[in-house]
Design an enzyme around this catalytic site. Structure first.
Site, PDB file in Angstrom:
ATOM      1  N   GLY A  41      48.409 -10.743  85.920  1.00 28.40           N
ATOM      2  CA  GLY A  41      47.790  -9.724  85.134  1.00 28.40           C
ATOM      3  C   GLY A  41      47.921  -8.223  85.192  1.00 28.40           C
ATOM      4  O   GLY A  41      48.625  -7.878  86.236  1.00 28.40           O
ATOM      5  N   GLY A  46      45.560  -5.439  88.577  1.00 34.76           N
ATOM      6  CA  GLY A  46      47.091  -5.957  88.700  1.00 34.76           C
ATOM      7  C   GLY A  46      48.030  -4.728  88.457  1.00 34.76           C
ATOM      8  O   GLY A  46      48.901  -4.600  89.039  1.00 34.76           O
ATOM      9  N   ARG A 331      19.170  -4.337  84.404  1.00 35.02           N
ATOM     10  CA  ARG A 331      19.564  -4.821  83.363  1.00 35.02           C
ATOM     11  C   ARG A 331      19.142  -6.332  83.510  1.00 35.02           C
ATOM     12  O   ARG A 331      18.925  -6.933  82.340  1.00 35.02           O
ATOM     13  CB  ARG A 331      21.292  -4.982  83.716  1.00 35.02           C
ATOM     14  CG  ARG A 331      21.904  -3.814  83.379  1.00 35.02           C
ATOM     15  CD  ARG A 331      23.283  -3.961  83.542  1.00 35.02           C
ATOM     16  NE  ARG A 331      24.016  -2.758  83.316  1.00 35.02           N
ATOM     17  CZ  ARG A 331      25.263  -2.567  83.497  1.00 35.02           C
ATOM     18  NH1 ARG A 331      26.399  -3.468  84.074  1.00 35.02           N
ATOM     19  NH2 ARG A 331      25.987  -1.339  83.285  1.00 35.02           N
ATOM     20  N   ARG A 436      26.178  -6.492  89.875  1.00 37.75           N
ATOM     21  CA  ARG A 436      27.271  -5.435  89.749  1.00 37.75           C
ATOM     22  C   ARG A 436      26.383  -4.200  89.363  1.00 37.75           C
ATOM     23  O   ARG A 436      25.646  -4.229  88.230  1.00 37.75           O
ATOM     24  CB  ARG A 436      28.341  -5.672  89.325  1.00 37.75           C
ATOM     25  CG  ARG A 436      29.275  -4.346  89.126  1.00 37.75           C
ATOM     26  CD  ARG A 436      30.684  -4.815  88.496  1.00 37.75           C
ATOM     27  NE  ARG A 436      30.491  -5.103  87.126  1.00 37.75           N
ATOM     28  CZ  ARG A 436      30.362  -4.055  86.204  1.00 37.75           C
ATOM     29  NH1 ARG A 436      30.275  -2.957  86.570  1.00 37.75           N
ATOM     30  NH2 ARG A 436      30.184  -4.396  85.038  1.00 37.75           N
TER      31      ARG A 436
END
Lengths: 638, 252, 221
Positions: A41, A46, A331, A436
């Site tokens: 990745g 990555g 959210r 998150r």
């Protein structure tokens, strides 16, 4: 049998990371070049990890299925990146960022990891500025900050609406620098097909050259997965088309535990689905809720155009239910309530799966020019996609899958339960708990890649012994044969439905039963249906072409085959966690007012699932979460 | 309101190691709200179920930022709209019954891999020659040490918006990569952080660009029209300045 | 990077193209046009100009040498760039349909080639042949004026000269703005004054040059 050991360092929270860096074993500079590390990745995590490890002297081999490391989906992040710099002098600190993140994660993350993340946040900004990332600046030439959901301070650094792009291009540049220097060998258009385990250690991968179809073997001393989240299991999400869970899933099947797969984040302001042909969903910045009012008709099935529905017949349901936060609830609440009104049959638009986000009142109050200055680019994007003018007709929005907090279980060193296999960025579970906060994904990816992994991987490399193995080892041959067999089987089915067709069926089932709200009956139903869909897939999928060529349908089929298995674990986890927390809302566990109700008594742990064989139930391991610094409390937004 | 249209597609098909050719397909019942790539998805599903191989095309984010997608649509890179990638082009801009010719980006430096997919790795190789600031992780000073004039930061951001899709090369009558290279060189020329490596950067990147078989810029500005991110030719002027300065100084 | 690599890099080649072109433009084309204008003032003035030019032989030779070098560099680099560009550009099969590329830009190699042919013919017509003699203020001088009139009695010549001046105009209109951008001065895509000026100069110069044969032709009728 796996035993979870988070290896959290001793000592006070603020000193754990510093102490740990001192205590980990180091690899002598001359020996570093003898170690080969594979990084899968090339997103933020990555690319930054590969570049940094190469700078340290390791031989790094980096893999991406894209034509270039610059394409990874980190590039699509718009909002920004948090850091506890406290430049605006508004009372921010590492401790506050840590506190906000733990609380925002609904107390389901590991405190020590989150504290380290907050510590690294400042270093990231220093490094990225030095890399020449054109962050927004004030007139005085100093860095600008803005505020973002879930925080009361302005700590978000941004580069227009393309922060992810700029940070990724910075990491990509660093990676190119190391490629030029010879420290990183880049493998583009190469997809990882399997993880190879020898003597209980992750020692390499089987990869497929996506142009020629050739399967190749790569041996290394450690393997790092930076392969992102599993949001595409839902078919429709804001993830890029190629995002997949395959590498993580293969790792799981080779012995790495999968943690909290039921945690998915659903973003409330996306452009709704408009047809069967739809391939993905587009996110619109959350900032729209600052001035837009969300409503649906009071009447079920009211098909009148928005402008013909009189004020008295509109239901501004968020303002009605949450008078103090109104349209600005977090959210998960905004998303769940939109689903609720649509389930009642009051959704709008051609599909009935949308709610209005109306700027008429804001335009009247602030003037069109003001609204244009604030949201002009978003309105333009909306108009480009939907061909509707949000200045005159209300926007239509609907929630969409956006990020996955769950992932491979990792210890404090970011190593999975499979020795030598590391997971960094969205593919691990560690920092965001059950939810998150905005502008935190970029922060985590870069913290893991630039600062954490390069400091912790030495501990393993220095303290482990590596038997000398080559790619001719039988474990490679076995993995390769298994991979080839799977591809051949996919091609051999030659059925009558496309891969996407099955993927859509799986996705819509998950969206219905394991999406914004989950209940026991629905999850159990999904657990019954998934194996049926999977069976049908293997009996009736149509994958054209051959395995010896560039074959996008085959790539997709191979990924969807893994989603078919992964989905089951996700639903199982959701069923097991009978509490509501963050992005995981169990209808059985809510307050009288219909708010999420956490159950700290019974569920204050990380669920880590261990693979036990294809026909066996996975085993659940629990990592108890202890909160020394931030005290457990229930959220309220009334 | 969306409606359904039918189109005739003339699509470039090419296998590895073979000569390519155009093939004609019918795309019926296409929703005008669909994006261009979603239209191709529909066509591909039909091809698959009728036993033919689907059209290979590159795509990923479908939000206009990853830079994967791009083809020549009726002779224009990314289709007909300024500042729009192919994935953000919607079918409502086409007429019922229209014939659409789709072929891959054409440039000698971008060999065709399959159908509409080309190899753009040459762009990465230009970046590898200096399209970055050589700072090792851990080297950086405090972020606010050096103030950067707002206007310069904005101009650098204008240049940095490049998504590396290669449309500029495909649109250029000379197959040149000047706009791509210029955007990167200028981003770091504008920012003080980029100055220590300035001369070497422009020399190396230009040398690599030439070596990879890109053409020479003749200032015809097709690239700027094609760029889905609106990267301006002022970057090319800046690249020329950087090149002149770097060579006059005779710095090593 | 050594000098050779710099010179033969894509930008280096274009800088040489621009520089050699500008030398010809400034040191040859502009003075030549100035001289030509004197034709309009009758034989005495024009012949006297030609005579004075002869007395400046060292400078003229210097300029001529510079011109030869410039033309060689310009042609060499121009051909190189054009050939490289042909190789780099993989021909598309579908129609190209943007309007950004101007006709002048598209025809640069063609107009360049035409100008070369024109220069050869022009030298053969006037410079490299014996000139008739006439008397001016008691001196014997070359009758350039008469030679010119003589030449342009033939309509074929007039048409040739006018046609090739169109090529000069086209070449200049792209060349000037392009050279400026190559030197690193930003020439915007839209609404650029440099582009406009470039066009005006090109039209002005081409028509001034073209008007001489026409007037000469009409004069002899």
């Amino acid at each position: 049998m796996v035993k979870l050991d988070a290896r959290i360092p001793d000592g006070p929270m603020a000193e754990k990371w510093t102490n740990h860096k001192f205590k980990v074993k180091l690899v002598n500079p001359a020996n570093k070049r003898k170690h080969k590390v594979i990084v899968v990745g090339t997103g933020l995590a990555g690319a930054s990890a590969a570049a940094t490890m190469s700078e340290l002297g390791y031989q790094v081999h980096s893999f991406t299925y894209s034509d270039s490391p610059r394409r990874a989906h980190s590039i699509a992040a718009q909002g920004g990146i948090n850091a506890a710099k406290n430049y605006p002098n508004d009372g921010d600190s590492i401790y506050r960022l840590f506190y906000d993140t733990v609380k925002g994660g609904d107390f389901r993350s590991r405190e020590a990891n989150v504290y380290r993340l907050a510590e690294c946040s400042n270093l990231i900004i220093d490094h990225c500025v030095a890399q020449g990332i054109p962050f927004a600046r004030e007139y005085g030439g100093y860095l600008a900050n803005r505020s973002f959901g879930g925080a009361q301070v302005s700590r978000t650094f941004y580069a227009r609406g393309q922060t992810g792009q700029q940070l990724l291009l910075g990491a990509f540049g660093a990676l190119q620098k190391e490629i030029k220097k010879g420290g990183v060998k880049m493998h583009t258009r190469t997809e990882v097909i399997d993880i190879v385990v020898i003597d209980g250690q992750a020692r390499g991968i089987i990869a497929r050259n996506l142009v020629t179809g050739e399967l190749t073997r790569h041996v290394a001393d450690a393997v790092v997965l930076a392969t992102g989240g599993y949001g595409n299991v839902f078919f429709l999400s804001t993830n890029a088309m190629n995002c997949n869970a395959s590498a993580a899933w293969r790792a799981y099947k080779k012995g790495a535990c999968f943690a909290n797969p039921c945690y998915t984040q659903i973003h409330p302001t996306c452009i709704p689905v408009h047809g069967e042909y739809q391939s993905k969903l587009t996110l619109m910045s959350e900032s729209l809720r600052n001035d837009g009012r969300i409503w649906v008709p009071k009447q079920k099935g009211d098909k009148r155009p928005a402008n013909e529905i009189p004020e008295a017949e509109r239901d501004y349901y968020l303002e009605r239910k949450y008078p103090s936060f109104g349209n600005l609830v977090p959210r998960d609440l905004a998303s769940r309530n939109a689903k609720q009104v649509c389930d009642e049959g009051r959704g709008v638009g051609p599909t009935g799966q949308a709610v209005y986000l109306d700027f008429a009142e804001a335009i009247q109050r602030l003037g069109r020019d003001n609204i244009e200055a604030k949201y002009g680019n978003l309105f333009e994007m909306y108009n480009r996609i939907t061909d509707e003018d949000p200045y005159t007709t209300p926007m239509m929005i609907y929630p969409a899958v956006h990020y996955t907090m769950g992932g491979l279980w990792v210890d404090y060193n970011l190593m999975t339960t499979l020795p030598g296999l590391y997971a960094i960025g969205e593919v691990n579970f560690s920092d965001h708990g059950a939810n998150r906060l905005g502008a935190s994904a970029l922060m985590q990816g870069l913290a893991d890649g630039y600062f954490v992994l390069p400091n912790t991987i030495n501990d393993y490399l220095a303290s482990s012994s590596f038997t000398k193995v080559g790619t001719d080892h039988e474990a490679f041959a076995e993995s390769e044969a298994a991979a080839k067999d799977k591809l051949d089987r996919l091609l051999a089915v030659n059925g009558s439905r496309t891969v996407d067709d099955f993927h859509k069926e799986l996705g819509s089932l998950l969206w219905e039963k394991c999406g914004m709200a989950r209940n026991e009956a629905g999850l159990k139903e999904a657990l019954e249906r998934i194996p049926q869909i999977r069976k049908a897939f293997w009996e009736n999928v149509n994958v054209p072409g051959s395995a010896d060529d560039l074959n996008q349908a085959l790539e997709k089929a191979n990924r969807v085959a893994d989603f078919m298995e992964f989905a089951e674990l996700m639903v199982k986890d959701a069923l097991e966690r009978a509490e509501s927390c963050g992005g995981h809302f169990r209808e059985e566990s809510q307050t009288e007012e219909g708010e999420a109700l956490r159950d700290d008594e019974n569920f204050c742990y990380v669920s880590a699932w261990e693979f036990k064989g294809l026909d066996q139930e996975p085993e659940l391991h629990k990592e108890a979460l202890e909160f020394e610094e931030v005290h457990l409390s229930q959220r309220s937004y009334k | 309101m969306s409606k359904k249209i039918s189109l005739t597609l003339k699509v470039w098909r090419q296998n590895r190691g073979e000569e390519g050719r155009f093939e004609t397909y019918q795309a019926g019942n296409i929703d005008t709200d669909a994006s261009f790539l979603e239209m191709l998805d529909v066509v591909n599903d039909e091809l698959t179920l009728s036993g033919k191989e689907p059209i290979a095309f590159e795509h990923d984010c479908r939000e206009g930022i990853c830079g994967c997608c791009g083809s020549l649509v009726n002779g224009k890179t990314h289709g007909s709209h300024e500042r729009t990638t192919l994935c953000q082009l919607h079918m409502r801009h086409f007429k019922d019954g229209e014939m659409i010719v789709i072929e891959p980006f054409r440039a000698t430096a971008f060999p065709v891999i399959k159908d509409l997919i080309v190899d753009r790795s040459a762009l990465d190789r230009i970046i590898a020659e200096g399209g970055y600031i050589s700072v090792k992780t851990g080297n950086a000073p405090e972020a606010s040490t050096t103030p950067v004039k707002k206007a310069l930061a904005e101009a650098a951001m204008d240049a940095a918006e490049c998504i590396g899709c290669g449309a500029c090369v495909a649109a250029c009558p000379n197959g040149a990569a000047m706009l791509f290279t210029a955007a990167k060189v200028n981003q770091y020329a504008l920012l003080p952080q980029g100055h220590p490596e300035r001369a070497q950067r422009v020399k190396n990147m230009v040398a690599k660009m030439d070596e990879l078989g890109f053409g020479n810029c003749s200032n015809e500005y097709e690239c700027a029209v094609a760029c889905p991110k609106g990267i301006d030719v002022k970057n090319i002027a800046a690249l020329n300045r950087e090149f002149i300065k770097a060579n006059l100084k005779c710095e090593k | 990077m050594d000098i050779k690599q710099t010179v033969f890099s894509s930008i280096g080649q274009k800088l040489l193209l621009a520089t050699s072109g500008l030398i010809m433009f400034l040191l040859f084309l502009i003075p030549h046009m100035g001289g030509n204008i004197l034709f309009l003032f009758g034989p005495d003035i024009f012949n006297s100009y030609a005579e004075h030019l002869h007395q400046l032989v060292p400078i003229v030779i210097g300029i001529e040498v510079l011109m030869m070098v410039s033309i060689s560099v310009h042609m060499f680099m121009g051909i190189r760039v054009a050939l490289e560009n042909r190789t780099a550009h993989d021909k598309r099969l579908s129609q190209k349909s943007t309007k950004e590329r101007s006709l002048a830009a598209r025809l640069m190699p063609v107009s360049g080639g035409m100008i070369f042919i024109f220069i050869i013919k022009h030298l053969l017509d006037f410079t490299l042949r014996a000139k008739p003699v006439t008397e001016l203020h008691g001196h014997e001088v070359n009758d350039v004026y008469g030679m010119l009139l003589d030449k342009f009695t033939q309509p074929g010549h007039v048409i040739f000269y006018v046609l090739f001046m169109v090529a000069v105009g086209l070449h200049l209109s792209h060349a000037l703005q392009s050279a400026v951008q190559t030197y690193g001065v930003y020439v915007p895509r839209k609404g650029s004054r440099i582009k406009l000026l470039s066009k005006l100069i090109a039209i002005g110069m081409a028509s001034t040059f073209a008007i001489i044969p026409i007037i000469a032709f009409l004069h002899t009728r």
